[in-house]
Design an enzyme around this catalytic site. Structure first.
Site, PDB file in Angstrom:
ATOM      1  N   ASP A  22       0.552  -1.458  -0.191  1.00  0.00           N
ATOM      2  CA  ASP A  22       0.203  -0.165  -0.114  1.00  0.00           C
ATOM      3  C   ASP A  22       0.422   1.251   0.016  1.00  0.00           C
ATOM      4  OD1 ASP A  22      -2.371   1.900  -0.464  1.00  0.00           O
ATOM      5  OD2 ASP A  22      -2.623   1.215   1.912  1.00  0.00           O
ATOM      6  N   ASN A  70     -11.724  -2.279  -4.505  1.00  0.00           N
ATOM      7  CA  ASN A  70     -10.678  -1.851  -5.532  1.00  0.00           C
ATOM      8  C   ASN A  70     -11.214  -1.347  -6.728  1.00  0.00           C
ATOM      9  OD1 ASN A  70      -6.845  -2.741  -5.021  1.00  0.00           O
ATOM     10  ND2 ASN A  70      -8.413  -1.080  -4.051  1.00  0.00           N
TER      11      ASN A  70
HETATM   12  C1  IPE Z   1      -5.856  -2.776   0.023  1.00  0.00           C
HETATM   13  O1  IPE Z   1      -5.187  -1.153  -0.239  1.00  0.00           O
HETATM   14  C2  IPE Z   1      -5.564  -3.220  -1.042  1.00  0.00           C
HETATM   15  C3  IPE Z   1      -4.722  -3.823  -1.829  1.00  0.00           C
HETATM   16  C4  IPE Z   1      -2.621  -3.390  -1.899  1.00  0.00           C
HETATM   17  C5  IPE Z   1      -4.254  -4.089  -3.059  1.00  0.00           C
HETATM   18  P1  IPE Z   1      -6.273  -0.214  -0.111  1.00  0.00           P
HETATM   19  O2  IPE Z   1      -5.785   0.710  -0.345  1.00  0.00           O
HETATM   20  O3  IPE Z   1      -7.148  -0.707  -1.036  1.00  0.00           O
HETATM   21  O4  IPE Z   1      -6.920  -0.578   0.850  1.00  0.00           O
HETATM   22  P2  IPE Z   1      -7.459   0.992   2.299  1.00  0.00           P
HETATM   23  O5  IPE Z   1      -8.922   1.151   1.020  1.00  0.00           O
HETATM   24  O6  IPE Z   1      -6.904   1.975   2.342  1.00  0.00           O
HETATM   25  O7  IPE Z   1      -8.695  -0.131   2.739  1.00  0.00           O
HETATM   26  C1  IPE Z   2      -1.349   0.381  -3.604  1.00  0.00           C
HETATM   27  O1  IPE Z   2      -1.471   1.840  -3.208  1.00  0.00           O
HETATM   28  C2  IPE Z   2      -2.358  -0.722  -4.606  1.00  0.00           C
HETATM   29  C3  IPE Z   2      -3.741   0.369  -5.117  1.00  0.00           C
HETATM   30  C4  IPE Z   2      -4.247  -0.822  -3.743  1.00  0.00           C
HETATM   31  C5  IPE Z   2      -4.166  -1.202  -5.542  1.00  0.00           C
HETATM   32  P1  IPE Z   2      -2.672   2.660  -3.387  1.00  0.00           P
HETATM   33  O2  IPE Z   2      -3.302   3.350  -4.654  1.00  0.00           O
HETATM   34  O3  IPE Z   2      -3.797   1.986  -2.603  1.00  0.00           O
HETATM   35  O4  IPE Z   2      -1.666   3.886  -2.818  1.00  0.00           O
HETATM   36  P2  IPE Z   2      -2.926   5.225  -1.431  1.00  0.00           P
HETATM   37  O5  IPE Z   2      -3.208   3.930   0.000  1.00  0.00           O
HETATM   38  O6  IPE Z   2      -3.787   5.791  -2.337  1.00  0.00           O
HETATM   39  O7  IPE Z   2      -1.374   6.008  -0.884  1.00  0.00           O
HETATM   40 MG    MG Z   3      -3.569   2.470  -0.508  1.00  0.00          MG
END
Ligand code: IPE
Ligand code: IPE
Ligand code: MG
Length: 238
Positions: A22, A70
């Site tokens: 993340d 997502n």
């Molecule tokens: C969790 O990250 C899913 C992945 C890293 C693939 P998110 O960024 O989607 O999670 P939330 O929405 O902050 O809980």
């Molecule tokens: C993780 O990075 C990748 C996925 C969840 C697919 P994020 O896209 O969630 O990054 P932040 O949380 O917005 O920084």
């Molecule tokens: Mg995230």
């Protein structure tokens, strides 16, 4: 670069390590880049981390790349992200194979774009007899959906209730055949599991770090592994 000799000092390593990768979006923002560029940087960080884990003979590694939640992101981000996964699998497949890594997918394949489905199936097919690390990619994965899918299959097969135990239930999950998760790492300073491996990580250790996924280096990883080796796991015993 971490070498196996530095790892010898670490007494106990996880057998099954899972990572919630993340923080790509915030990394992009910090660098004045587009979110998709953050995802690009995140995708590029997978290779060195896998390489390090493989050198240290971690047997099972599971990466959370895309959750069932997502899909609620803007369409261009979703499309771009899923395309990046397809590219990355194609780019690194031969290297994975050369290193004896077995590729698995956790989640619903059918909603993913055709090209990504093909890349996943190619990777599974090519590496199916490999005996090294099992690398599972959770793409379009949801922990609750996985449990519901298992329940549906068990009911559809008419399994007698007295036969339903933890062992049987495990065999109906996407992770059938994989051991329980020992350690879940989440980057980017969020303290939640976001629907990831709720059943399999019921007794896992958790490690949360502020570091954003594209900045998560081999050195950070070693810090986590060292911390894990010092945890006392009791499983309810004394
Ligand atoms: C969790 O990250 C899913 C992945 C890293 C693939 P998110 O960024 O989607 O999670 P939330 O929405 O902050 O809980
Ligand atoms: C993780 O990075 C990748 C996925 C969840 C697919 P994020 O896209 O969630 O990054 P932040 O949380 O917005 O920084
Ligand atoms: Mg995230």
């Amino acid at each position: 670069m971490a070498t196996p000799s530095t790892m010898k000092k670490i007494a106990r390593l996880p057998n099954h390590l899972a990572i919630i990768m993340d923080g790509n979006g915030r990394w992009a923002k910090q660098h004045g880049l587009l979110r998709l560029e953050g995802h690009q940087a995140g995708a590029e960080n997978i290779r060195p981390i896998i390489k390090c884990l493989n050198q240290h003979h971690i047997k099972y590694v599971t990466l959370y790349g895309f959750s069932t939640e997502n899909w609620n992101r803007p369409e261009d981000e979703v499309t771009g992200l899923l395309h990046l996964f397809e590219e990355s699998i194609d780019k690194y497949l031969s290297e994975l194979h050369e290193n004896g890594i077995k590729f698995r997918h956790l989640g619903h394949l059918e909603e993913l774009p055709q090209g990504l489905q093909l890349a996943i199936n190619r990777a599974i097919g090519l590496t199916k007899n490999n005996t090294g690390m099992t690398l599972s990619f959770a793409l379009n994965y949801g922990g609750r959906l996985e449990i519901l899918d298992a329940v549906r299959h068990i009911v559809a097969e008419g399994i007698p209730t007295q036969n339903i135990n933890e062992r049987l239930f495990n065999s109906y999950l996407y992770t059938a055949g994989l051991p329980d998760v020992d350690l879940v790492i989440r980057t980017s300073g969020e303290f939640r599991i976001s629907n990831f491996l709720m059943w399999q990580a019921a007794y896992s250790e958790y490690y949360f770090t502020e570091v954003l996924w594209p900045d998560f280096t081999q050195k950070e990883l070693e810090k986590v592994l060292l911390a894990y080796s010092q945890r006392q796991r009791r499983f309810g015993r004394l």
